[in-house]
Design a protein around this motif. Structure first.
Motif, PDB file in Angstrom:
ATOM      1  N   THR A  24     -22.765 -24.869 -16.686  1.00 54.19           N
ATOM      2  CA  THR A  24     -23.326 -24.555 -15.467  1.00 54.19           C
ATOM      3  C   THR A  24     -23.663 -26.340 -15.050  1.00 54.19           C
ATOM      4  N   LEU A  25     -23.373 -26.639 -13.670  1.00 57.46           N
ATOM      5  CA  LEU A  25     -23.738 -27.759 -13.226  1.00 57.46           C
ATOM      6  C   LEU A  25     -24.170 -27.764 -11.824  1.00 57.46           C
ATOM      7  N   PRO A  26     -25.147 -28.790 -11.646  1.00 59.78           N
ATOM      8  CA  PRO A  26     -25.511 -28.825 -10.210  1.00 59.78           C
ATOM      9  C   PRO A  26     -24.186 -29.167  -9.226  1.00 59.78           C
ATOM     10  N   GLU A  27     -24.270 -28.557  -8.041  1.00 60.01           N
ATOM     11  CA  GLU A  27     -23.254 -28.362  -7.259  1.00 60.01           C
ATOM     12  C   GLU A  27     -22.752 -29.922  -6.729  1.00 60.01           C
ATOM     13  N   GLU A  28     -23.708 -30.844  -6.524  1.00 56.85           N
ATOM     14  CA  GLU A  28     -23.333 -32.183  -6.083  1.00 56.85           C
ATOM     15  C   GLU A  28     -22.532 -32.736  -7.277  1.00 56.85           C
ATOM     16  N   LEU A  29     -22.619 -32.653  -8.557  1.00 60.57           N
ATOM     17  CA  LEU A  29     -22.202 -33.214  -9.578  1.00 60.57           C
ATOM     18  C   LEU A  29     -20.716 -32.491  -9.579  1.00 60.57           C
ATOM     19  N   LEU A  30     -20.325 -31.256  -9.419  1.00 58.19           N
ATOM     20  CA  LEU A  30     -18.987 -30.812  -9.345  1.00 58.19           C
ATOM     21  C   LEU A  30     -18.443 -31.386  -8.196  1.00 58.19           C
ATOM     22  N   LYS A  31     -19.016 -31.697  -6.973  1.00 60.54           N
ATOM     23  CA  LYS A  31     -18.157 -31.817  -5.777  1.00 60.54           C
ATOM     24  C   LYS A  31     -17.836 -33.640  -6.011  1.00 60.54           C
ATOM     25  N   ALA A  32     -18.927 -34.024  -6.464  1.00 62.08           N
ATOM     26  CA  ALA A  32     -18.500 -35.882  -6.926  1.00 62.08           C
ATOM     27  C   ALA A  32     -17.476 -35.747  -7.840  1.00 62.08           C
ATOM     28  N   THR A  33     -17.488 -34.974  -8.906  1.00 62.90           N
ATOM     29  CA  THR A  33     -16.380 -34.851  -9.923  1.00 62.90           C
ATOM     30  C   THR A  33     -15.052 -34.604  -9.418  1.00 62.90           C
ATOM     31  N   ASP A  34     -14.971 -33.638  -8.449  1.00 61.73           N
ATOM     32  CA  ASP A  34     -13.786 -33.389  -7.858  1.00 61.73           C
ATOM     33  C   ASP A  34     -13.156 -34.399  -6.778  1.00 61.73           C
ATOM     34  N   LEU A  35     -14.063 -35.108  -6.169  1.00 67.58           N
ATOM     35  CA  LEU A  35     -13.794 -36.233  -5.384  1.00 67.58           C
ATOM     36  C   LEU A  35     -13.140 -37.210  -6.282  1.00 67.58           C
ATOM     37  N   MET A  36     -13.590 -37.599  -7.429  1.00 70.57           N
ATOM     38  CA  MET A  36     -13.217 -38.589  -8.145  1.00 70.57           C
ATOM     39  C   MET A  36     -11.649 -38.231  -8.713  1.00 70.57           C
ATOM     40  N   ILE A  37     -11.206 -36.796  -8.821  1.00 73.61           N
ATOM     41  CA  ILE A  37     -10.068 -36.283  -9.200  1.00 73.61           C
ATOM     42  C   ILE A  37      -9.277 -36.581  -8.097  1.00 73.61           C
ATOM     43  N   THR A  38      -9.560 -36.129  -6.983  1.00 75.50           N
ATOM     44  CA  THR A  38      -9.077 -36.194  -5.750  1.00 75.50           C
ATOM     45  C   THR A  38      -8.260 -37.634  -5.540  1.00 75.50           C
ATOM     46  N   GLN A  39      -9.379 -38.609  -5.789  1.00 72.87           N
ATOM     47  CA  GLN A  39      -9.130 -40.126  -5.585  1.00 72.87           C
ATOM     48  C   GLN A  39      -8.071 -40.573  -6.538  1.00 72.87           C
ATOM     49  N   GLY A  40      -7.907 -39.652  -7.622  1.00 73.02           N
ATOM     50  CA  GLY A  40      -7.052 -40.247  -8.785  1.00 73.02           C
ATOM     51  C   GLY A  40      -7.812 -41.002  -9.739  1.00 73.02           C
ATOM     52  N   LYS A  41      -9.158 -41.146  -9.762  1.00 71.75           N
ATOM     53  CA  LYS A  41      -9.905 -42.021 -10.797  1.00 71.75           C
ATOM     54  C   LYS A  41      -9.898 -41.423 -12.214  1.00 71.75           C
ATOM     55  N   VAL A  42      -9.879 -39.792 -12.068  1.00 66.14           N
ATOM     56  CA  VAL A  42      -9.925 -39.079 -13.430  1.00 66.14           C
ATOM     57  C   VAL A  42      -8.589 -38.201 -13.316  1.00 66.14           C
ATOM     58  N   LYS A  43      -8.284 -37.855 -14.609  1.00 58.83           N
ATOM     59  CA  LYS A  43      -7.084 -36.685 -14.513  1.00 58.83           C
ATOM     60  C   LYS A  43      -7.781 -35.195 -14.145  1.00 58.83           C
ATOM     61  N   SER A  44      -8.776 -34.867 -14.593  1.00 61.26           N
ATOM     62  CA  SER A  44      -9.359 -33.483 -14.685  1.00 61.26           C
ATOM     63  C   SER A  44     -10.849 -33.419 -14.927  1.00 61.26           C
ATOM     64  N   ARG A  45     -11.591 -32.199 -14.438  1.00 62.58           N
ATOM     65  CA  ARG A  45     -12.825 -32.228 -14.856  1.00 62.58           C
ATOM     66  C   ARG A  45     -13.110 -32.498 -16.223  1.00 62.58           C
ATOM     67  N   ASN A  46     -12.419 -31.668 -17.148  1.00 60.02           N
ATOM     68  CA  ASN A  46     -12.505 -31.779 -18.670  1.00 60.02           C
ATOM     69  C   ASN A  46     -12.747 -33.186 -19.050  1.00 60.02           C
ATOM     70  N   GLU A  47     -11.491 -33.921 -18.564  1.00 56.58           N
ATOM     71  CA  GLU A  47     -11.671 -35.232 -19.169  1.00 56.58           C
ATOM     72  C   GLU A  47     -12.729 -36.180 -18.605  1.00 56.58           C
ATOM     73  N   PHE A  48     -13.146 -35.849 -17.661  1.00 55.55           N
ATOM     74  CA  PHE A  48     -14.285 -36.802 -17.154  1.00 55.55           C
ATOM     75  C   PHE A  48     -15.536 -36.178 -17.581  1.00 55.55           C
ATOM     76  N   ILE A  49     -15.676 -34.847 -17.843  1.00 52.33           N
ATOM     77  CA  ILE A  49     -17.014 -34.388 -18.429  1.00 52.33           C
ATOM     78  C   ILE A  49     -17.056 -35.089 -20.019  1.00 52.33           C
ATOM     79  N   ALA A  50     -15.880 -34.905 -20.813  1.00 48.62           N
ATOM     80  CA  ALA A  50     -15.901 -35.507 -22.097  1.00 48.62           C
ATOM     81  C   ALA A  50     -16.087 -36.969 -21.977  1.00 48.62           C
TER      82      ALA A  50
END
Length: 91
Positions: A11-37
């Motif tokens: 369970t994550l704060p909404e702003e962290l999930l949105k920021a993570t998804d933005l990084m994925i959209t920008q191509g900075k990370v492949k996935s939520r899993n990769e970024f969290i790991a």
């Protein structure tokens, strides 16, 4: 070599999930899993370094440690000088 993985739910704060998804959209990370790991590895390394720093700080206050360091330095003084002279003679 690929590490084994385990599926889990977090369970994550909404702003962290949105920021993570933005990084994925920008191509900075492949996935939520990769970024969290990656974030977990970074944080675990920082915590380990903090443990090491605390141990070194404790050693710096230990008079027995200082005595041992001075003893080792005295033992190596002759060898260090001989190595220096050997290096100079080969130049």
């Amino acid at each position: 070599m690929t590490q084994p993985t385990v599926r889990t739910t977090i369970t994550l704060p909404e702003e962290l999930l949105k920021a993570t998804d933005l990084m994925i959209t920008q191509g900075k990370v492949k996935s939520r899993n990769e970024f969290i790991a990656q974030a977990l590895r970074h944080e675990l390394a920082a915590l380990k370094q903090a443990e090491i720093d605390a141990a070194l700080a404790e050693m710096a206050q230990d008079p027995d440690y200082h005595t041992e360091v001075l003893r080792m330095e005295a033992e190596f003084t002759t060898a260090s000088w001989e190595a220096f002279q050997l290096g100079e003679s080969q130049s």
